[in-house]
Motif scaffolding. Structure first.
Motif, PDB file in Angstrom:
ATOM      1  N   ALA A 291       0.819  -1.219   0.000  1.00 16.24           N
ATOM      2  CA  ALA A 291       0.000   0.000   0.000  1.00 16.24           C
ATOM      3  C   ALA A 291       0.852   1.268   0.000  1.00 16.24           C
ATOM      4  CB  ALA A 291      -0.920  -0.001   1.215  1.00 16.24           C
ATOM      5  N   HIS A 292       2.150   1.122   0.224  1.00 11.68           N
ATOM      6  CA  HIS A 292       3.041   2.280   0.332  1.00 11.68           C
ATOM      7  C   HIS A 292       3.954   2.438  -0.889  1.00 11.68           C
ATOM      8  CE1 HIS A 292       1.715   2.527   4.468  1.00 11.68           C
ATOM      9  NE2 HIS A 292       1.949   1.244   4.563  1.00 11.68           N
ATOM     10  N   ARG A 293       3.785   1.590  -1.887  1.00 13.36           N
ATOM     11  CA  ARG A 293       4.644   1.613  -3.070  1.00 13.36           C
ATOM     12  C   ARG A 293       4.522   2.943  -3.800  1.00 13.36           C
ATOM     13  NH1 ARG A 293       7.278  -2.187  -5.629  1.00 13.36           N
ATOM     14  NH2 ARG A 293       6.259  -3.904  -4.572  1.00 13.36           N
ATOM     15  N   LYS A 294       5.675   3.529  -4.129  1.00 17.32           N
ATOM     16  CA  LYS A 294       5.708   4.828  -4.828  1.00 17.32           C
ATOM     17  C   LYS A 294       5.865   4.653  -6.335  1.00 17.32           C
ATOM     18  CE  LYS A 294       5.719   7.175  -0.972  1.00 17.32           C
ATOM     19  NZ  LYS A 294       4.479   7.562  -0.415  1.00 17.32           N
ATOM     20  N   THR A 295       6.557   3.596  -6.754  1.00 24.14           N
ATOM     21  CA  THR A 295       6.748   3.305  -8.174  1.00 24.14           C
ATOM     22  C   THR A 295       6.574   1.803  -8.376  1.00 24.14           C
ATOM     23  OG1 THR A 295       9.136   2.989  -7.916  1.00 24.14           O
ATOM     24  CG2 THR A 295       8.386   5.213  -8.494  1.00 24.14           C
ATOM     25  N   PRO A 296       6.234   1.376  -9.588  1.00 25.25           N
ATOM     26  CA  PRO A 296       6.030  -0.056  -9.819  1.00 25.25           C
ATOM     27  C   PRO A 296       7.333  -0.849  -9.685  1.00 25.25           C
ATOM     28  CG  PRO A 296       5.307   1.255 -11.720  1.00 25.25           C
ATOM     29  CD  PRO A 296       5.969   2.177 -10.764  1.00 25.25           C
TER      30      PRO A 296
END
Length: 117
Positions: A92-97
């Motif tokens: 849920a905290h991912r900034k980029t794939p």
């Protein structure tokens, strides 16, 4: 040879939350080998969860290698640059794939820097 063996074990049994490992060192103290490394874990893990992951790495290595080595693994929190190599699903905290899972090698685990693409 010992570093190569460690890297092979870690790659074969690696958990998704073990995002990165770096600053790997093996020092000989008398008859013992001392292994020191930094592991990057998701920043949102509780202290207890992060400690459990560090213990899991240490127990894995001890079970595979035996008692000829002692392990001291330092936990680092992930950073935004880690997202591209992070295999944690549904973060849920991912900034980029995620782009790809980085294969750990002796060449990329020895430097004192977190990995990124």
């Amino acid at each position: 040879e010992k570093i190569r063996q460690l890297v092979e074990i870690l790659n074969a049994k690696r958990k998704p939350v073990w995002i990165d490992m770096h600053n790997l060192r093996i020092l000989k103290y008398g008859s013992m080998l001392h292994v020191d490394a930094h592991i990057t874990l998701p920043w949102y893990l509780s202290l207890e969860e992060a400690h459990a992951e560090v213990e899991a790495v240490e127990q894995l290595l001890e079970s595979e290698i035996g008692e000829e080595m002692e392990f001291f693994i330092h936990a680092d929190p992930c950073i935004e640059l880690s997202c591209g190599i992070c295999p944690v699903e549904n973060c849920a905290h991912r900034k980029t794939p995620m782009v790809k899972r980085l294969e750990w090698t002796t060449a990329n685990m020895l430097p004192d820097r977190k990995h990124h693409l």
